[in-house]
Design a protein around this motif. Structure first.
Motif, PDB file in Angstrom:
ATOM      1  N   UNK A 136       0.854 -45.153 -15.376  1.00  0.00           N
ATOM      2  CA  UNK A 136       0.051 -44.726 -14.235  1.00  0.00           C
ATOM      3  C   UNK A 136       0.680 -45.129 -12.905  1.00  0.00           C
ATOM      4  N   UNK A 137       1.289 -46.306 -12.872  1.00  0.00           N
ATOM      5  CA  UNK A 137       1.806 -46.821 -11.606  1.00  0.00           C
ATOM      6  C   UNK A 137       3.149 -46.259 -11.192  1.00  0.00           C
ATOM      7  N   UNK A 138       3.936 -45.797 -12.152  1.00  0.00           N
ATOM      8  CA  UNK A 138       5.298 -45.379 -11.829  1.00  0.00           C
ATOM      9  C   UNK A 138       5.497 -43.874 -11.786  1.00  0.00           C
ATOM     10  N   UNK A 139       4.751 -43.115 -12.595  1.00  0.00           N
ATOM     11  CA  UNK A 139       5.098 -41.705 -12.790  1.00  0.00           C
ATOM     12  C   UNK A 139       4.044 -40.745 -12.248  1.00  0.00           C
ATOM     13  N   UNK A 140       4.512 -39.552 -11.929  1.00  0.00           N
ATOM     14  CA  UNK A 140       3.604 -38.459 -11.624  1.00  0.00           C
ATOM     15  C   UNK A 140       4.162 -37.183 -12.228  1.00  0.00           C
ATOM     16  N   UNK A 141       3.564 -36.049 -11.886  1.00  0.00           N
ATOM     17  CA  UNK A 141       3.924 -34.799 -12.550  1.00  0.00           C
ATOM     18  C   UNK A 141       5.319 -34.299 -12.194  1.00  0.00           C
ATOM     19  N   UNK A 142       5.985 -34.953 -11.251  1.00  0.00           N
ATOM     20  CA  UNK A 142       7.360 -34.566 -10.922  1.00  0.00           C
ATOM     21  C   UNK A 142       8.372 -35.227 -11.858  1.00  0.00           C
ATOM     22  N   UNK A 143       7.913 -36.218 -12.628  1.00  0.00           N
ATOM     23  CA  UNK A 143       8.820 -37.003 -13.464  1.00  0.00           C
ATOM     24  C   UNK A 143       8.762 -36.538 -14.915  1.00  0.00           C
ATOM     25  N   UNK A 144       9.703 -37.027 -15.714  1.00  0.00           N
ATOM     26  CA  UNK A 144       9.763 -36.707 -17.140  1.00  0.00           C
ATOM     27  C   UNK A 144       9.948 -38.006 -17.917  1.00  0.00           C
ATOM     28  N   UNK A 145       9.222 -38.138 -19.019  1.00  0.00           N
ATOM     29  CA  UNK A 145       9.404 -39.302 -19.877  1.00  0.00           C
ATOM     30  C   UNK A 145       9.822 -38.843 -21.278  1.00  0.00           C
ATOM     31  N   UNK A 146      10.765 -39.564 -21.851  1.00  0.00           N
ATOM     32  CA  UNK A 146      11.219 -39.314 -23.219  1.00  0.00           C
ATOM     33  C   UNK A 146      10.829 -40.556 -24.025  1.00  0.00           C
ATOM     34  N   UNK A 147       9.858 -40.396 -24.930  1.00  0.00           N
ATOM     35  CA  UNK A 147       9.295 -41.572 -25.585  1.00  0.00           C
ATOM     36  C   UNK A 147       9.603 -41.621 -27.074  1.00  0.00           C
ATOM     37  N   UNK A 151       5.855 -44.644 -30.728  1.00  0.00           N
ATOM     38  CA  UNK A 151       5.171 -45.411 -29.682  1.00  0.00           C
ATOM     39  C   UNK A 151       3.702 -45.633 -30.012  1.00  0.00           C
ATOM     40  N   UNK A 152       3.200 -46.740 -29.497  1.00  0.00           N
ATOM     41  CA  UNK A 152       1.786 -47.072 -29.669  1.00  0.00           C
ATOM     42  C   UNK A 152       0.914 -45.985 -29.041  1.00  0.00           C
ATOM     43  N   UNK A 153      -0.295 -45.827 -29.572  1.00  0.00           N
ATOM     44  CA  UNK A 153      -1.223 -44.810 -29.072  1.00  0.00           C
ATOM     45  C   UNK A 153      -1.482 -44.957 -27.578  1.00  0.00           C
ATOM     46  N   UNK A 154      -1.429 -46.175 -27.061  1.00  0.00           N
ATOM     47  CA  UNK A 154      -1.680 -46.388 -25.633  1.00  0.00           C
ATOM     48  C   UNK A 154      -0.624 -45.707 -24.772  1.00  0.00           C
ATOM     49  N   UNK A 155       0.621 -45.706 -25.225  1.00  0.00           N
ATOM     50  CA  UNK A 155       1.686 -45.033 -24.467  1.00  0.00           C
ATOM     51  C   UNK A 155       1.441 -43.526 -24.461  1.00  0.00           C
ATOM     52  N   UNK A 156       1.152 -42.993 -25.630  1.00  0.00           N
ATOM     53  CA  UNK A 156       0.942 -41.539 -25.743  1.00  0.00           C
ATOM     54  C   UNK A 156      -0.290 -41.110 -24.955  1.00  0.00           C
ATOM     55  N   UNK A 157      -1.369 -41.872 -25.050  1.00  0.00           N
ATOM     56  CA  UNK A 157      -2.573 -41.559 -24.285  1.00  0.00           C
ATOM     57  C   UNK A 157      -2.319 -41.617 -22.785  1.00  0.00           C
ATOM     58  N   UNK A 164       2.245 -36.328 -17.006  1.00  0.00           N
ATOM     59  CA  UNK A 164       3.696 -36.308 -16.834  1.00  0.00           C
ATOM     60  C   UNK A 164       4.336 -35.456 -17.937  1.00  0.00           C
ATOM     61  N   UNK A 165       5.416 -34.753 -17.616  1.00  0.00           N
ATOM     62  CA  UNK A 165       6.125 -33.968 -18.630  1.00  0.00           C
ATOM     63  C   UNK A 165       6.785 -34.916 -19.619  1.00  0.00           C
ATOM     64  N   UNK A 166       6.811 -34.521 -20.884  1.00  0.00           N
ATOM     65  CA  UNK A 166       7.323 -35.475 -21.883  1.00  0.00           C
ATOM     66  C   UNK A 166       8.085 -34.795 -23.008  1.00  0.00           C
ATOM     67  N   UNK A 167       8.943 -35.588 -23.624  1.00  0.00           N
ATOM     68  CA  UNK A 167       9.632 -35.240 -24.870  1.00  0.00           C
ATOM     69  C   UNK A 167       9.549 -36.491 -25.745  1.00  0.00           C
ATOM     70  N   UNK A 192      15.009 -34.663 -11.036  1.00  0.00           N
ATOM     71  CA  UNK A 192      13.817 -35.422 -11.428  1.00  0.00           C
ATOM     72  C   UNK A 192      14.240 -36.789 -11.949  1.00  0.00           C
ATOM     73  N   UNK A 193      13.299 -37.728 -11.878  1.00  0.00           N
ATOM     74  CA  UNK A 193      13.561 -39.049 -12.450  1.00  0.00           C
ATOM     75  C   UNK A 193      13.129 -39.038 -13.920  1.00  0.00           C
ATOM     76  N   UNK A 194      14.032 -39.445 -14.782  1.00  0.00           N
ATOM     77  CA  UNK A 194      13.718 -39.533 -16.208  1.00  0.00           C
ATOM     78  C   UNK A 194      13.401 -40.980 -16.544  1.00  0.00           C
TER      79      UNK A 194
END
Length: 414
Positions: A136-147, A151-157, A164-167, A192-194
């Motif tokens: 919540x503190x670092x990312x917004x809809x302009x960023x992409x995360x590759x997880x 990962x724990x359910x908390x990360x996915x939730x 945020x866009x994700x792979x 974008x920041x990955x």
């Protein structure tokens, strides 16, 4: 209910799903599966439980706790908590952004940052909130995360809530991970920041990936790395500092999340990183800004646990000795396990439903362990997840293995 039926049920309309899920719940209670329990007394290696659906009590040997070092009920830790209550009371009185932040919180944050070889840290009420915090503190809809797909359910939730866009990627296939990063950079022209997150000690099987190669890929592609080391602190590393110490990679990730509710025996979690990244979390992350700060007795418990581990590194060694001893015993009995170095041992039963029958039987015979089924693990990878403690004796390990062998034979799992 087997995994295939569970998947079909999850796809049904809400009212139909609600009715069927509650019906399944009642059927499982009727069949004797434990669907909730009350514990009596402190968290320790033996505990007394009551099934929520009966008046029967059961004394069990606990091999399903994250209290890896047994510090939740240690006399030294408890004494320091009692002293803290006399001095500071029992509650923080507010969120850290308003009235709940004290000198005790700041001292502990600085200590945890130093432990993680980072510049700063923030404390959260638990691991779930800590993962929500950094997403919540670092990312917004302009960023992409590759997880990490594990990962724990908390990360996915958190990813879903932030939008945020994700792979996702398989941490056992780092060439494929690098290809994902390369495709994103080509598609977005590097604008974008990955971000990428991976587990340290993996919660489902207690192993670690080739973290050095993962970090090298991220650094060479300007990817911000977040390590979820919820199960690492106090269980691995020469002095119990976690996965990065175990792999000689201290300070090599941008952010690290660790919990204080497992080997430290208390509650809460922390996120550490550079002063700039922690500034963002402290001032812009809603899960941090709008949640009450940890209570002072909890701060005292965490600090006392850290003191204890620093003064008694042999307890981390004893945990690893217990793990190796139990791994040898289970393999000698013919069980299918994975040999990790943490406090977690997975025992696989690849026939649908067998692990549930075995676990029910074990509880009746006096052994408490956790099982992992779909959706926690893919269908076909159901397992008994055993968690060792430094305070277990070899006699207790022998008794646990004997009970698991007998139940597995009885239910066709061995």
């Amino acid at each position: 209910m087997d995994a295939r039926n569970m998947i079909e049920l999850e796809r049904k309309p809400f009212k139909e799903r609600l009715t069927q899920q509650y019906t399944v719940y009642l059927q499982e209670v009727e069949r004797g599966y434990m669907m909730g329990r009350e514990g009596f007394g402190p968290a320790d290696k033996t505990m007394k439980y009551r099934d929520l659906h009966s008046d029967e009590f059961n004394e069990v040997l606990v091999f399903g706790s994250n209290n890896y070092l047994g510090l939740s009920n240690h006399p030294t830790v408890k004494q320091k908590v009692k002293q803290a209550i006399d001095i500071y009371g029992i509650g923080s009185g507010g969120s850290p952004a308003f009235s709940g932040y004290t000198r005790q919180h700041r001292d502990l944050e600085q200590r945890l940052a130093k432990l993680a070889d980072h510049e700063d840290a923030v404390l959260l009420p638990g691991g779930y909130m800590a993962n929500l915090c950094w997403v919540n503190g670092l990312m917004n809809q302009n960023d992409i995360i590759v997880y990490d797909k594990n990962s724990h359910a908390s990360v996915i939730n958190a990813i879903k809530m932030t939008g945020v866009k994700f792979y996702s990627f398989d941490p056992e296939n780092l060439p494929a991970f690098e290809n994902i990063i390369s495709r994103i950079k080509t598609k977005t022209k590097g604008e974008v920041q990955i971000f990428s997150t991976v587990e340290g000690v993996r919660s489902v099987d207690g192993t670690m990936i080739d973290l050095a190669t993962y970090i090298e890929i991220c650094k060479s592609n300007d990817v911000i790395t977040i390590l979820d080391d919820a199960h690492g602190i106090g269980t691995v590393g020469r002095t119990g500092k976690g996965t990065l110490e175990e792999l000689d990679l201290m300070g090599q990730v941008d952010l690290r999340m660790s919990t204080c509710s497992k080997a430290l025996g208390a509650q809460g979690a922390f996120v550490s990183g550079s002063k700039e990244l922690i500034f963002l979390l402290r001032n812009y992350s809603y899960p941090y800004v709008f949640t009450s700060a940890l209570a002072q007795p909890t701060i005292a418990a965490i600090s006392a646990a850290l003191d204890f581990i620093e003064d008694n590194p042999s307890w981390v060694v004893k945990l690893r000795e217990n793990v190796r001893y139990m791994q040898d015993k289970l393999e000698n009995e013919g069980f299918d396990i994975i040999r990790g170095v943490s406090g977690i041992i997975p025992v696989f039963f690849r026939k649908d439903g067998v692990v549930r029958e075995i676990n029910k039987d074990l509880y009746k015979k006096g052994l408490f362990a956790n099982i992992m089924e779909y959706p926690m693990v893919p269908p076909g990878l159901e397992r008994l997840r055993l968690s060792l403690m430094a305070t277990h004796t070899y006699d207790e390990v022998d008794r646990a293995v004997s009970l698991i062998r007998d139940s597995a034979i009885q239910h066709g799992g061995l």
